[in-house]
Structures are given as structure tokens and as C-alpha cells.
Design a protein around this motif. Structure first.
Motif, PDB file in Angstrom:
ATOM      1  N   GLN A 103       0.834  -1.197   0.000  1.00  0.00           N
ATOM      2  CA  GLN A 103       0.000   0.000   0.000  1.00  0.00           C
ATOM      3  C   GLN A 103       0.871   1.249   0.000  1.00  0.00           C
ATOM      4  OE1 GLN A 103      -2.835   0.151   3.167  1.00  0.00           O
ATOM      5  NE2 GLN A 103      -3.589   2.170   2.639  1.00  0.00           N
ATOM      6  N   GLY A 104       0.558   2.189  -0.897  1.00  0.00           N
ATOM      7  CA  GLY A 104       1.308   3.430  -0.997  1.00  0.00           C
ATOM      8  C   GLY A 104       2.511   3.355  -1.924  1.00  0.00           C
ATOM      9  N   GLU A 105       2.835   2.181  -2.414  1.00  0.00           N
ATOM     10  CA  GLU A 105       4.003   2.044  -3.298  1.00  0.00           C
ATOM     11  C   GLU A 105       3.751   2.752  -4.630  1.00  0.00           C
ATOM     12  OE1 GLU A 105       6.617  -1.577  -5.353  1.00  0.00           O
ATOM     13  OE2 GLU A 105       5.429  -1.944  -3.530  1.00  0.00           O
ATOM     14  N   LEU A 106       4.779   3.444  -5.131  1.00  0.00           N
ATOM     15  CA  LEU A 106       4.659   4.187  -6.388  1.00  0.00           C
ATOM     16  C   LEU A 106       4.611   3.213  -7.566  1.00  0.00           C
ATOM     17  CD1 LEU A 106       4.610   6.913  -7.852  1.00  0.00           C
ATOM     18  CD2 LEU A 106       7.112   6.865  -7.851  1.00  0.00           C
ATOM     19  N   LEU A 107       3.596   3.381  -8.411  1.00  0.00           N
ATOM     20  CA  LEU A 107       3.411   2.501  -9.560  1.00  0.00           C
ATOM     21  C   LEU A 107       3.758   3.192 -10.877  1.00  0.00           C
ATOM     22  CD1 LEU A 107      -0.057   1.008  -8.524  1.00  0.00           C
ATOM     23  CD2 LEU A 107       2.226   0.271  -7.813  1.00  0.00           C
ATOM     24  N   VAL A 108       3.224   4.403 -11.051  1.00  0.00           N
ATOM     25  CA  VAL A 108       3.437   5.165 -12.285  1.00  0.00           C
ATOM     26  C   VAL A 108       3.671   6.627 -11.926  1.00  0.00           C
ATOM     27  CG1 VAL A 108       2.428   5.933 -14.471  1.00  0.00           C
ATOM     28  CG2 VAL A 108       1.986   3.609 -13.642  1.00  0.00           C
ATOM     29  N   ARG A 109       4.629   7.249 -12.588  1.00  0.00           N
ATOM     30  CA  ARG A 109       4.874   8.676 -12.395  1.00  0.00           C
ATOM     31  C   ARG A 109       4.716   9.384 -13.736  1.00  0.00           C
ATOM     32  NH1 ARG A 109       9.789   8.485 -10.963  1.00  0.00           N
ATOM     33  NH2 ARG A 109       9.521   8.530  -8.693  1.00  0.00           N
ATOM     34  N   MET A 110       3.892  10.434 -13.727  1.00  0.00           N
ATOM     35  CA  MET A 110       3.736  11.273 -14.913  1.00  0.00           C
ATOM     36  C   MET A 110       4.781  12.387 -14.874  1.00  0.00           C
ATOM     37  SD  MET A 110       1.041   9.769 -16.205  1.00  0.00           S
ATOM     38  CE  MET A 110       0.385  10.903 -17.434  1.00  0.00           C
TER      39      MET A 110
END
Length: 252
Positions: free
Chosen positions: A53-60
């Protein structure tokens, strides 16, 4: 005589249990999409990967959002200075009024200026909060511990929030699974959510609870309407259970 009667009762109870073939399903699947237009800067997960939970998946691409956040913070800083000036001016005016050197109208003007400055500060804080939200929206994070079910995001892809036919990422929890069976309406009426059930997954029997009863029929057979009945049970991430796997469900 008593032993025979007890054996009869146990046999009758065992006969009442209903064994059905079913398949596994996710308890839920959350689809994550971009809420603002932008360009995908980085994708940090792949299908089948377990995430916290809270882990970064995609960054724009964050440059425009970061600039907006910095501008909003500067606006707050200017508003704080303006309010401090207005408060000092009000204190000076109040002192002059108390000494009888100025009229009450001048004091009221100073009070209005101080109130306006305070309002401007609140407005600036609201703009900063909105800018921070836009910055947060440039990142997609896991809403819970789970597994990546699907990925349709690739670095450099241009995303329009109104033209997303597929989610960028789909996540499902792995702490629980559903065992889904198809039953007729006569069988469906026997049960209620919360009743216990047994699920045989790969030869291992575990406890579960009836989770939901179908409302609309999935098909109409010669025997009558057929509905879905879902049983929920606890699972572990390292079990690597997958939807559509066949299981055996025993209903009381």
C-alpha cells in the motif's frame, strides 16, 4: 439404540451438505487512471508483481505541476507578509485612536484592510492545496497491498484524461479471494451472507464465509434461472492464486 439414532442424525447432516464446483475470482479489482492530461515519465511495476500500500506505480511528467506548486507557495508567502503588514498597521492605528489622534473611520479602514489581508492568505492557502493535489495526481500509488493485474502504461505515452480506453494500472488484493459457484434459485434461497462454507483449493480445505448472493440471473437453464453465489476466504500472497482456477465449494 441411542448410537443408531446418533448415526442417523450425523448421516442426515452430512447429506445436507452441498458440494459444488466453482472458480476463483478477485474480491475486487481497482483500475487506476490518470486524472489529468500528461506524459508518462516512468512505470515501476509489471503484471504479477506484488506491491505494498502506498508504493509508487506510475509517475507522470511532474515539471508543470511542480512549477504550479512552487508558484502557489510563493503566493502564500506574499500573503503572509501582506497580513503581517496589515496587522502592524492596525496596531498602530488602534494606538492612535486610543490616544484620540484619529477618527473612528480610520480605525475601521485599518480593520477592513487587515480582514482583507487575512482573507487573501486563506485564498492563497487554498490555491496551494489545489496545486499540491495536482502534483499528487502525477503519481499513481497502490491503494492497498496487492498484485498488479494489468499494465497499460508505457514511458513516453501521452495520456488524455478523457480518452483513456484502458486503465494505466489494475490492482487486486491478495489477502482474500472469492470462490464463485453457480446455483439455481432454489439453492440460493437456502443461504444468507455470513454463513460458513468450505473451499478446497488444490487439495487444501480452508474455511470461508458466504459473501454475496446473486441478484440477477447469469443464464436461464431448463431447470430454471442460474445465479452466482460467492464465498470469501483468506489467502496468502505467496500462494499465487489466480482467477478462473477451479475449486470445490462445500455449502452447509
Amino acid at each position: 439404540m441411542i448410537g443408531a439414532l446418533l448415526l442417523c442424525v450425523l448421516t442426515s447432516h452430512a447429506a445436507a451438505a452441498l458440494q459444488l464446483s466453482g472458480r476463483l475470482e478477485w474480491v475486487r479489482k481497482v483500475e487506476l487512471r490518470a486524472v489529468e492530461n500528461g506524459v508518462v515519465d516512468d512505470v515501476l511495476v509489471t503484471p504479477g508483481q506484488h506491491v505494498d500500500q502506498g508504493e509508487l506505480l506510475v509517475r507522470m511528467d511532474q515539471r508543470e505541476a511542480q512549477a504550479g506548486s512552487l508558484e502557489a507557495k510563493a503566493g502564500v508567502a506574499r500573503a503572509v507578509i501582506a497580513l503581517e503588514d496589515a496587522e502592524r498597521e492596525l496596531a498602530r492605528t488602534q494606538e492612535l485612536f486610543d490616544r484620540g489622534l484619529i477618527a473612528s473611520e480610520e480605525l475601521k479602514d485599518a480593520e477592513l484592510l487587515e480582514a482583507a489581508a487575512a482573507a487573501e492568505l486563506e485564498s492563497a492557502k487554498a490555491k496551494q492545496a489545489a496545486a499540491d493535489v495536482l502534483l499528487e495526481r502525477t503519481e499513481l500509488r497502490a491503494p492497498f497491498d496487492g498484485i498488479i493485474v494489468a499494465k497499460h502504461a508505457y514511458r513516453g505515452a501521452v495520456i488524455y484524461k478523457t480518452l483513456q480506453q484502458q486503465p494505466l494500472i489494475a490492482v487486486a488484493p491478495t489477502s482474500q479471494m472469492l470462490a464463485r459457484v453457480l446455483v439455481t434459485s432454489d439453492i440460493l434461497r437456502r443461504y444468507r451472507p455470513g454463513q460458513p462454507a468450505k473451499i478446497n483449493v488444490r487439495g487444501r480445505v480452508r474455511d470461508g464465509l458466504i459473501y454475496s448472493l446473486g441478484v440477477e440471473a447469469v443464464r436461464i437453464d431448463p431447470e430454471g434461472a442460474v445465479y452466482e453465489l460467492d464465498v470469501i476466504f483468506e489467502s496468502q500472497p505467496d500462494e499465487i492464486l489466480r482467477p478462473s482456477e477451479f475449486v470445490q465449494v462445500t455449502l452447509p
